[in-house]
Design a protein around this motif. Structure first.
Motif, PDB file in Angstrom:
ATOM      1  N   ASP A   1       0.859  -1.185   0.000  1.00 55.33           N
ATOM      2  CA  ASP A   1       0.000   0.000   0.000  1.00 55.33           C
ATOM      3  C   ASP A   1       0.899   1.239   0.000  1.00 55.33           C
ATOM      4  N   GLY A   2       0.713   2.093  -1.000  1.00 58.94           N
ATOM      5  CA  GLY A   2       1.551   3.283  -1.122  1.00 58.94           C
ATOM      6  C   GLY A   2       1.396   4.275   0.009  1.00 58.94           C
ATOM      7  N   THR A   3       0.339   4.119   0.818  1.00 58.49           N
ATOM      8  CA  THR A   3       0.154   5.027   1.954  1.00 58.49           C
ATOM      9  C   THR A   3       0.848   4.499   3.209  1.00 58.49           C
ATOM     10  N   THR A   4       1.452   3.303   3.111  1.00 57.04           N
ATOM     11  CA  THR A   4       2.125   2.699   4.257  1.00 57.04           C
ATOM     12  C   THR A   4       3.429   3.418   4.543  1.00 57.04           C
TER      13      THR A   4
ATOM     14  N   VAL B   1       4.960  -4.199  -6.039  1.00 57.36           N
ATOM     15  CA  VAL B   1       3.917  -3.445  -6.724  1.00 57.36           C
ATOM     16  C   VAL B   1       3.380  -2.461  -5.697  1.00 57.36           C
ATOM     17  N   VAL B   2       3.553  -1.185  -5.935  1.00 57.45           N
ATOM     18  CA  VAL B   2       3.113  -0.162  -4.984  1.00 57.45           C
ATOM     19  C   VAL B   2       1.777   0.374  -5.451  1.00 57.45           C
ATOM     20  N   THR B   3       0.757   0.216  -4.601  1.00 60.99           N
ATOM     21  CA  THR B   3      -0.607   0.548  -4.986  1.00 60.99           C
ATOM     22  C   THR B   3      -1.077   1.849  -4.335  1.00 60.99           C
ATOM     23  N   LYS B   4      -2.242   2.290  -4.787  1.00 57.44           N
ATOM     24  CA  LYS B   4      -2.947   3.428  -4.193  1.00 57.44           C
ATOM     25  C   LYS B   4      -2.160   4.727  -4.310  1.00 57.44           C
ATOM     26  N   LEU B   5      -1.472   4.889  -5.440  1.00 52.95           N
ATOM     27  CA  LEU B   5      -0.732   6.124  -5.671  1.00 52.95           C
ATOM     28  C   LEU B   5      -1.581   7.151  -6.395  1.00 52.95           C
ATOM     29  N   ASP B   6      -2.888   7.094  -6.130  1.00 52.00           N
ATOM     30  CA  ASP B   6      -3.766   8.143  -6.605  1.00 52.00           C
ATOM     31  C   ASP B   6      -4.011   9.091  -5.433  1.00 52.00           C
ATOM     32  N   GLY B   7      -4.567  10.228  -5.700  1.00 51.84           N
ATOM     33  CA  GLY B   7      -4.855  11.166  -4.610  1.00 51.84           C
ATOM     34  C   GLY B   7      -3.588  11.712  -3.988  1.00 51.84           C
ATOM     35  N   THR B   8      -3.494  11.643  -2.654  1.00 57.25           N
ATOM     36  CA  THR B   8      -2.398  12.294  -1.947  1.00 57.25           C
ATOM     37  C   THR B   8      -1.231  11.362  -1.640  1.00 57.25           C
ATOM     38  N   ALA B   9      -1.386  10.074  -1.921  1.00 59.36           N
ATOM     39  CA  ALA B   9      -0.312   9.122  -1.586  1.00 59.36           C
ATOM     40  C   ALA B   9       0.919   9.404  -2.430  1.00 59.36           C
ATOM     41  N   ARG B  10       2.054   9.555  -1.769  1.00 61.77           N
ATOM     42  CA  ARG B  10       3.290   9.856  -2.476  1.00 61.77           C
ATOM     43  C   ARG B  10       4.120   8.606  -2.763  1.00 61.77           C
ATOM     44  N   GLY B  11       3.922   7.577  -1.966  1.00 56.69           N
ATOM     45  CA  GLY B  11       4.622   6.335  -2.243  1.00 56.69           C
ATOM     46  C   GLY B  11       6.083   6.331  -1.871  1.00 56.69           C
TER      47      GLY B  11
ATOM     48  N   PRO C   1      13.493  -4.178  -6.348  1.00 65.27           N
ATOM     49  CA  PRO C   1      13.008  -3.198  -7.314  1.00 65.27           C
ATOM     50  C   PRO C   1      11.494  -3.066  -7.327  1.00 65.27           C
ATOM     51  N   VAL C   2      11.020  -1.852  -7.440  1.00 63.40           N
ATOM     52  CA  VAL C   2       9.600  -1.628  -7.730  1.00 63.40           C
ATOM     53  C   VAL C   2       9.390  -1.940  -9.207  1.00 63.40           C
ATOM     54  N   LYS C   3       8.425  -2.807  -9.501  1.00 63.45           N
ATOM     55  CA  LYS C   3       8.194  -3.192 -10.895  1.00 63.45           C
ATOM     56  C   LYS C   3       6.929  -2.576 -11.477  1.00 63.45           C
ATOM     57  N   PHE C   4       5.914  -2.360 -10.624  1.00 63.47           N
ATOM     58  CA  PHE C   4       4.677  -1.734 -11.094  1.00 63.47           C
ATOM     59  C   PHE C   4       4.138  -0.805 -10.020  1.00 63.47           C
ATOM     60  N   ILE C   5       3.342   0.168 -10.469  1.00 60.33           N
ATOM     61  CA  ILE C   5       2.606   1.014  -9.541  1.00 60.33           C
ATOM     62  C   ILE C   5       1.133   1.025  -9.953  1.00 60.33           C
ATOM     63  N   GLY C   6       0.273   1.105  -8.943  1.00 58.45           N
ATOM     64  CA  GLY C   6      -1.160   1.213  -9.183  1.00 58.45           C
ATOM     65  C   GLY C   6      -1.597   2.642  -8.929  1.00 58.45           C
ATOM     66  N   ILE C   7      -2.244   3.253  -9.923  1.00 59.42           N
ATOM     67  CA  ILE C   7      -2.573   4.672  -9.812  1.00 59.42           C
ATOM     68  C   ILE C   7      -4.070   4.946  -9.853  1.00 59.42           C
ATOM     69  N   GLY C   8      -4.884   3.895  -9.878  1.00 61.35           N
ATOM     70  CA  GLY C   8      -6.329   4.113  -9.937  1.00 61.35           C
ATOM     71  C   GLY C   8      -7.082   2.801  -9.957  1.00 61.35           C
TER      72      GLY C   8
END
Length: 214
Positions: free
Chosen positions: A138-141, A162-172, A185-192
């Protein structure tokens, strides 16, 4: 400068996805399957989270929506057995990849982590290799994300995140911390929420977004 590509040389390639409940794991699996399908690699899903009926239902709903095949077991079934069945089905049906969902685990529970290790051992015995073990974070973690990454890596050898929830205010920022401390390595991000909202990680674009003025 890390290699962020997915290792997909197996026939089928085996991807196991791990993480704690609430991280966006099941949704990320569906998005990753859709990504592989778009890349011309037919993918089967294995619903090895047999502790929560809702997890199997959620994965099956995604599979139906995306036109994917899914192999599931009864609630309470041996997750390693379901993973084995999914691999065998993917191989028998000529799939290019199989993605295994696992129970969302508290990284501090040794018995649950040991069971996850059993899933990996069974798959490695059958497939010869599990090419990717992806940890969904969770990108807000905050700092807890590093503890999660360390525990899962020790238990099953995480190959990427895979870092998720990078929509809104989450900076990751957890992505930076995990890479710096554990060299994962970070391989993917979830943005929505859309199925297309799982993107290969672009370090330069990420840093630009991380440092931009609010």
């Amino acid at each position: 400068d890390r290699d962020r590509s997915l290792r997909l040389t197996g026939d089928p390639a085996v991807i196991v996805v791990v993480g704690v409940n609430g991280s966006g794991k099941t949704t990320s699996i569906a998005k990753l399957a859709a990504f592989l399908e778009r890349a011309g690699r037919p993918t089967l899903l294995g619903a090895a989270d047999t502790f929560r009926a809702a997890a199997t239902e959620q994965l099956s709903m995604w599979a139906e929506r995306l036109g994917l095949e899914v192999v599931a077991g009864q609630q309470g079934a041996d997750p390693a057995a379901v993973a084995f069945d999914a691999f065998a089905a993917a191989k028998g049906r000529g799939k290019g990849a199989v993605i295994i969902d696992t129970a969302g685990r508290l990284h501090s529970k040794a018995n649950l982590m040991a069971e996850l290790g059993k899933v990996l051992r069974v798959l490695r015995r059958e497939a010869g290799d599990v090419e990717e073990v992806l940890l969904v974070l969770d990108g807000t973690t905050g700092q807890n994300g590093i503890a999660q990454a360390r525990a899962f890596t020790e238990a099953v050898g995480v190959t990427g995140t895979v870092v998720t929830k990078l929509d809104g205010t989450a900076r990751g920022g957890v992505a930076v911390a995990v890479e710096a401390e554990l060299a994962i390595p970070v391989k993917f991000i979830g943005i929505g929420e859309r199925v297309e909202d799982l993107l290969p990680f672009d370090p330069e674009a990420f840093v630009d977004a991380l440092l931009e003025e609010p």
